[in-house]
Design a protein around this motif. Structure first.
Motif, PDB file in Angstrom:
ATOM      1  N   VAL A  58       0.872  -1.169   0.000  1.00  0.00           N
ATOM      2  CA  VAL A  58       0.000   0.000   0.000  1.00  0.00           C
ATOM      3  C   VAL A  58       0.917   1.228   0.000  1.00  0.00           C
ATOM      4  CG1 VAL A  58      -1.735   1.281   1.308  1.00  0.00           C
ATOM      5  CG2 VAL A  58      -1.845  -1.230   1.203  1.00  0.00           C
ATOM      6  N   ALA A  59       0.817   2.042  -1.033  1.00  0.00           N
ATOM      7  CA  ALA A  59       1.736   3.171  -1.190  1.00  0.00           C
ATOM      8  C   ALA A  59       1.480   4.239  -0.133  1.00  0.00           C
ATOM      9  CB  ALA A  59       1.592   3.774  -2.583  1.00  0.00           C
ATOM     10  N   VAL A  60       2.575   4.836   0.336  1.00  0.00           N
ATOM     11  CA  VAL A  60       2.449   5.879   1.361  1.00  0.00           C
ATOM     12  C   VAL A  60       2.250   7.262   0.761  1.00  0.00           C
ATOM     13  CG1 VAL A  60       3.809   4.557   3.034  1.00  0.00           C
ATOM     14  CG2 VAL A  60       4.965   6.230   1.543  1.00  0.00           C
ATOM     15  N   CYS A  61       2.384   7.383  -0.560  1.00  0.00           N
ATOM     16  CA  CYS A  61       2.183   8.667  -1.228  1.00  0.00           C
ATOM     17  C   CYS A  61       1.869   8.415  -2.695  1.00  0.00           C
ATOM     18  CB  CYS A  61       3.408   9.580  -1.094  1.00  0.00           C
ATOM     19  SG  CYS A  61       4.938   8.861  -1.730  1.00  0.00           S
ATOM     20  N   GLU A  62       1.273   9.380  -3.350  1.00  0.00           N
ATOM     21  CA  GLU A  62       0.880   9.225  -4.748  1.00  0.00           C
ATOM     22  C   GLU A  62       2.081   8.993  -5.645  1.00  0.00           C
ATOM     23  OE1 GLU A  62      -1.545   8.883  -8.074  1.00  0.00           O
ATOM     24  OE2 GLU A  62      -2.067   8.854  -5.953  1.00  0.00           O
ATOM     25  N   GLU A  63       3.149   9.770  -5.465  1.00  0.00           N
ATOM     26  CA  GLU A  63       4.322   9.650  -6.338  1.00  0.00           C
ATOM     27  C   GLU A  63       5.086   8.349  -6.113  1.00  0.00           C
ATOM     28  OE1 GLU A  63       5.636  12.264  -2.820  1.00  0.00           O
ATOM     29  OE2 GLU A  63       3.821  11.917  -4.016  1.00  0.00           O
ATOM     30  N   GLY A  64       4.801   7.646  -5.021  1.00  0.00           N
ATOM     31  CA  GLY A  64       5.471   6.391  -4.720  1.00  0.00           C
ATOM     32  C   GLY A  64       4.683   5.163  -5.124  1.00  0.00           C
ATOM     33  N   ARG A  65       3.620   5.331  -5.922  1.00  0.00           N
ATOM     34  CA  ARG A  65       2.838   4.182  -6.375  1.00  0.00           C
ATOM     35  C   ARG A  65       3.539   3.487  -7.536  1.00  0.00           C
ATOM     36  NH1 ARG A  65      -3.285   6.163  -7.180  1.00  0.00           N
ATOM     37  NH2 ARG A  65      -3.800   3.930  -7.039  1.00  0.00           N
ATOM     38  N   ARG A 111      12.500   3.683  -7.361  1.00  0.00           N
ATOM     39  CA  ARG A 111      12.861   3.650  -8.777  1.00  0.00           C
ATOM     40  C   ARG A 111      11.837   2.898  -9.619  1.00  0.00           C
ATOM     41  NH1 ARG A 111      17.462   2.666 -10.933  1.00  0.00           N
ATOM     42  NH2 ARG A 111      18.722   3.243  -9.143  1.00  0.00           N
ATOM     43  N   TYR A 112      10.897   2.231  -8.985  1.00  0.00           N
ATOM     44  CA  TYR A 112       9.857   1.521  -9.730  1.00  0.00           C
ATOM     45  C   TYR A 112       8.511   2.236  -9.666  1.00  0.00           C
ATOM     46  CZ  TYR A 112      13.466  -1.975  -9.924  1.00  0.00           C
ATOM     47  OH  TYR A 112      14.665  -2.610 -10.144  1.00  0.00           O
ATOM     48  N   SER A 113       8.540   3.531  -9.358  1.00  0.00           N
ATOM     49  CA  SER A 113       7.309   4.319  -9.304  1.00  0.00           C
ATOM     50  C   SER A 113       6.774   4.573 -10.708  1.00  0.00           C
ATOM     51  CB  SER A 113       7.569   5.651  -8.604  1.00  0.00           C
ATOM     52  OG  SER A 113       7.944   5.453  -7.250  1.00  0.00           O
ATOM     53  N   LYS A 114       5.469   4.298 -10.862  1.00  0.00           N
ATOM     54  CA  LYS A 114       4.753   4.560 -12.121  1.00  0.00           C
ATOM     55  C   LYS A 114       3.337   5.031 -11.786  1.00  0.00           C
ATOM     56  CE  LYS A 114       6.896   1.136 -15.235  1.00  0.00           C
ATOM     57  NZ  LYS A 114       6.575  -0.004 -16.141  1.00  0.00           N
ATOM     58  N   PRO A 115       3.202   6.134 -11.086  1.00  0.00           N
ATOM     59  CA  PRO A 115       1.862   6.541 -10.644  1.00  0.00           C
ATOM     60  C   PRO A 115       0.909   6.849 -11.786  1.00  0.00           C
ATOM     61  CG  PRO A 115       3.450   8.299 -10.261  1.00  0.00           C
ATOM     62  CD  PRO A 115       4.230   7.084 -10.633  1.00  0.00           C
ATOM     63  N   HIS A 116       1.448   7.203 -12.950  1.00  0.00           N
ATOM     64  CA  HIS A 116       0.607   7.510 -14.105  1.00  0.00           C
ATOM     65  C   HIS A 116       0.754   6.477 -15.218  1.00  0.00           C
ATOM     66  CE1 HIS A 116       1.397  11.418 -12.040  1.00  0.00           C
ATOM     67  NE2 HIS A 116       0.070  11.461 -12.130  1.00  0.00           N
ATOM     68  N   GLY A 117       1.422   5.355 -14.932  1.00  0.00           N
ATOM     69  CA  GLY A 117       1.539   4.282 -15.909  1.00  0.00           C
ATOM     70  C   GLY A 117       2.827   4.250 -16.690  1.00  0.00           C
ATOM     71  N   THR A 118       3.638   5.298 -16.585  1.00  0.00           N
ATOM     72  CA  THR A 118       4.958   5.338 -17.218  1.00  0.00           C
ATOM     73  C   THR A 118       6.003   5.614 -16.134  1.00  0.00           C
ATOM     74  OG1 THR A 118       4.679   7.697 -17.729  1.00  0.00           O
ATOM     75  CG2 THR A 118       4.087   6.111 -19.447  1.00  0.00           C
ATOM     76  N   PRO A 119       7.264   5.195 -16.352  1.00  0.00           N
ATOM     77  CA  PRO A 119       8.272   5.329 -15.299  1.00  0.00           C
ATOM     78  C   PRO A 119       8.495   6.769 -14.839  1.00  0.00           C
ATOM     79  CG  PRO A 119       9.032   3.824 -17.000  1.00  0.00           C
ATOM     80  CD  PRO A 119       7.787   4.460 -17.532  1.00  0.00           C
ATOM     81  N   GLU A 120       8.454   6.951 -13.528  1.00  0.00           N
ATOM     82  CA  GLU A 120       8.812   8.214 -12.879  1.00  0.00           C
ATOM     83  C   GLU A 120       9.716   7.886 -11.695  1.00  0.00           C
ATOM     84  OE1 GLU A 120       5.490  10.918 -12.188  1.00  0.00           O
ATOM     85  OE2 GLU A 120       4.286   9.779 -13.629  1.00  0.00           O
ATOM     86  N   PRO A 121      10.902   7.320 -11.972  1.00  0.00           N
ATOM     87  CA  PRO A 121      11.737   6.753 -10.911  1.00  0.00           C
ATOM     88  C   PRO A 121      12.300   7.785  -9.941  1.00  0.00           C
ATOM     89  CG  PRO A 121      12.892   6.714 -13.025  1.00  0.00           C
ATOM     90  CD  PRO A 121      11.492   7.143 -13.310  1.00  0.00           C
ATOM     91  N   ILE A 122      12.124   7.490  -8.663  1.00  0.00           N
ATOM     92  CA  ILE A 122      12.716   8.268  -7.573  1.00  0.00           C
ATOM     93  C   ILE A 122      13.755   7.359  -6.939  1.00  0.00           C
ATOM     94  CG2 ILE A 122      12.271   9.420  -5.374  1.00  0.00           C
ATOM     95  CD1 ILE A 122       9.336   9.757  -6.351  1.00  0.00           C
ATOM     96  N   VAL A 123      15.033   7.726  -7.022  1.00  0.00           N
ATOM     97  CA  VAL A 123      16.097   6.799  -6.655  1.00  0.00           C
ATOM     98  C   VAL A 123      16.969   7.361  -5.543  1.00  0.00           C
ATOM     99  CG1 VAL A 123      16.118   5.839  -8.989  1.00  0.00           C
ATOM    100  CG2 VAL A 123      17.726   7.664  -8.418  1.00  0.00           C
ATOM    101  N   ALA A 124      17.616   6.442  -4.821  1.00  0.00           N
ATOM    102  CA  ALA A 124      18.578   6.822  -3.797  1.00  0.00           C
ATOM    103  C   ALA A 124      19.905   7.209  -4.425  1.00  0.00           C
ATOM    104  CB  ALA A 124      18.773   5.685  -2.801  1.00  0.00           C
ATOM    105  N   HIS A 140      15.118  10.687 -10.850  1.00  0.00           N
ATOM    106  CA  HIS A 140      15.178  11.790  -9.890  1.00  0.00           C
ATOM    107  C   HIS A 140      15.806  11.265  -8.614  1.00  0.00           C
ATOM    108  CE1 HIS A 140      14.113  15.116  -7.291  1.00  0.00           C
ATOM    109  NE2 HIS A 140      13.432  14.295  -6.507  1.00  0.00           N
ATOM    110  N   ILE A 141      17.010  11.747  -8.279  1.00  0.00           N
ATOM    111  CA  ILE A 141      17.662  11.348  -7.029  1.00  0.00           C
ATOM    112  C   ILE A 141      17.023  12.134  -5.885  1.00  0.00           C
ATOM    113  CG2 ILE A 141      19.819  11.250  -5.739  1.00  0.00           C
ATOM    114  CD1 ILE A 141      21.308  11.018  -8.381  1.00  0.00           C
ATOM    115  N   ILE A 142      16.412  11.420  -4.966  1.00  0.00           N
ATOM    116  CA  ILE A 142      15.715  12.071  -3.868  1.00  0.00           C
ATOM    117  C   ILE A 142      16.711  12.816  -2.983  1.00  0.00           C
ATOM    118  CG2 ILE A 142      15.788  10.004  -2.385  1.00  0.00           C
ATOM    119  CD1 ILE A 142      12.977  10.812  -1.395  1.00  0.00           C
ATOM    120  N   THR A 143      16.372  14.023  -2.589  1.00  0.00           N
ATOM    121  CA  THR A 143      17.270  14.837  -1.765  1.00  0.00           C
ATOM    122  C   THR A 143      17.177  14.427  -0.302  1.00  0.00           C
ATOM    123  OG1 THR A 143      15.589  16.525  -1.322  1.00  0.00           O
ATOM    124  CG2 THR A 143      16.919  16.782  -3.345  1.00  0.00           C
ATOM    125  N   ASP A 144      18.183  14.830   0.472  1.00  0.00           N
ATOM    126  CA  ASP A 144      18.136  14.565   1.911  1.00  0.00           C
ATOM    127  C   ASP A 144      16.917  15.235   2.536  1.00  0.00           C
ATOM    128  OD1 ASP A 144      20.469  13.192   1.620  1.00  0.00           O
ATOM    129  OD2 ASP A 144      21.701  14.523   2.844  1.00  0.00           O
TER     130      ASP A 144
END
Length: 406
Positions: A58-65, A111-124, A140-144
């Motif tokens: 269960v995703a904790v946020c929309e961008e993390g789905r 990095r496997y986020s696809k909230p809209h059906g296409t890759p929107e990776p948020i990476v460490a 997108h490298i997530i900031t501190d």
């Protein structure tokens, strides 16, 4: 210890050692609610007799789905979850005389986020092994600073999980998703990379955040990748080559135990890149039973090192009709405390109930480990079994993949 033996965790009695693993159906609503197929799956899981049903990510946020239909708890849909959990418990009580523990898995897909059906990776961090052939995705490298806001997202989801009636919350840290990826952020600068303490800081902050926001009687747990299956510095739990090194995994388990965690669901690998490591399948690059034994050996090493923890063994579907017999051997030898079944539950949700009734699993119902459930999901569809649940999922397989199921 036998598979039908009771267990005590967090002051609660679990009626047997069977766990339905968190298998995503990708069949929720666009707003994260319970879809028709979601409800059908979990009602069927409740007919299994399993002591624990580990609810899917269960995703904790929309961008993390991970997809537009991944579940996400919100103020607007929490009543849907509460209704489904009540149905599940009622079904189990009527059929078996007890209700399962139901654990919610909280996740950020990273990095496997696809909230809209296409890759929107948020990476460490950027990982050349993970990104082969995908170098042009919009990483997108997530900031501190953004990392510091993540624990509150888990806290909010935990509060909603309490209102929905879950027994526990799993802080998901496996399979290449965001918190797991930070464990191998050796080259990342700043407070969340480099040292063991830094690489685990976000994960433990989320564990603490969940623990501080659940209701009395609830508990925090985790599904943890003990070994990513990639060599240092591209993965966690490995040395040179793909040599397994559980040194840091054991350090994490010691810290979790100190935080009052009693149950840990052990897994390995990355199903996007090396599915044979944690989901051995027919025709994979190695003997499937070799993969099952690797998982069992890793879990055994960890369980023997932490006898006070209750560890769930994964990858038990591949043995087919011998799956429960294999699980029994692992339980009796002390290699694990619970036996987790994933794809088997898609194909044959009543497998444990049948075992209790007949003493064996029906060869005409067991999962054939063809991988078509994952193939549907990777094609942008839902996940289910087009082989054993043909009436519902074969038309969907044809819709998303095309042709006959393999």
């Amino acid at each position: 210890m036998q598979i039908n033996a009771k267990a005590e965790i967090y002051g609660k009695t679990v009626r047997n050692r069977v766990v339905i693993q968190p298998m995503e159906g990708c069949d929720g609503t666009r707003t994260g609610g319970i879809g028709e197929l979601t409800r059908r799956r979990y009602r069927r899981f409740a007919e299994s007799g399993a002591g624990i049903i580990w609810f899917e990510a269960v995703a904790v946020c929309e961008e993390g789905r991970a997809n537009p239909r991944q579940l996400r708890l919100t103020e607007e849909n929490v009543a849907e979850y509460r209704e489904l959990l009540a149905e599940m418990r009622q079904i189990s009580r009527e059929k078996f005389g007890y209700a399962p523990l139901i654990i919610m898995q909280a996740t950020h897909s990273g990095r496997y986020s696809k909230p809209h059906g296409t890759p929107e990776p948020i990476v460490a961090y950027r990982n050349s092994l993970y990104e082969q052939g995908k170098e042009n995705q919009p990483y997108h490298i997530i900031t501190d600073e953004a990392c510091e806001r993540i624990p509150e997202l888990y806290a909010k989801t935990a509060r909603l999980a309490a209102r929905a009636g879950f027994d526990g919350v799993d802080v998901k840290c496996c399979h290449g998703y965001l918190l797991n990826e930070f464990l191998s952020a050796y080259s990342r600068p700043g407070k969340y990379g480099g040292s063991f303490e830094n690489r685990t800081a976000l994960y433990f902050a989320c564990v603490d955040s969940v623990r501080g926001n659940i209701e009395p009687g609830m508990f925090v747990t985790t599904r943890l990748s003990a070994y990513d299956g990639f060599p240092y510095p591209y993965g966690f739990g490995a040395g040179a080559g793909r040599q397994i090194d559980l040194t840091e995994t054991k350090k994490m388990l010691a810290i979790l135990q100190g935080k009052g965690v009693e149950l840990v669901n052990i897994t390995i690998g990355n199903p996007y890149l090396i599915p044979e490591v944690n989901r051995p399948y027919a025709g994979c690059s190695e003997d499937g039973m070799a993969g099952v034994r690797r998982m069992a050996d890793i879990t055994d090493a960890l369980q023997k090192s932490f006898p006070g923890l209750k560890l769930v063994l994964s990858a038990l579907t591949f043995p087919g009709t011998e799956a429960i017999a294999f699980a029994e051997k692992c339980l009796q030898s002390g290699s694990c405390s619970f036996a987790g079944f994933g794809r088997m539950a898609f194909a044959y949700p009543q497998f444990y109930a049948d075992y209790l009734k007949n003493g064996y699993l029906d060869p005409k119902k067991v999962c054939v480990t063809c991988g078509n459930c994952s193939k549907m999901m990777r094609s942008g569809g839902v996940a289910g079994c087009p082989v054993r649940d043909r009436e519902v999922y074969l038309p969907l397989y044809r819709q998303y993949v095309g042709g006959e199921n393999g």
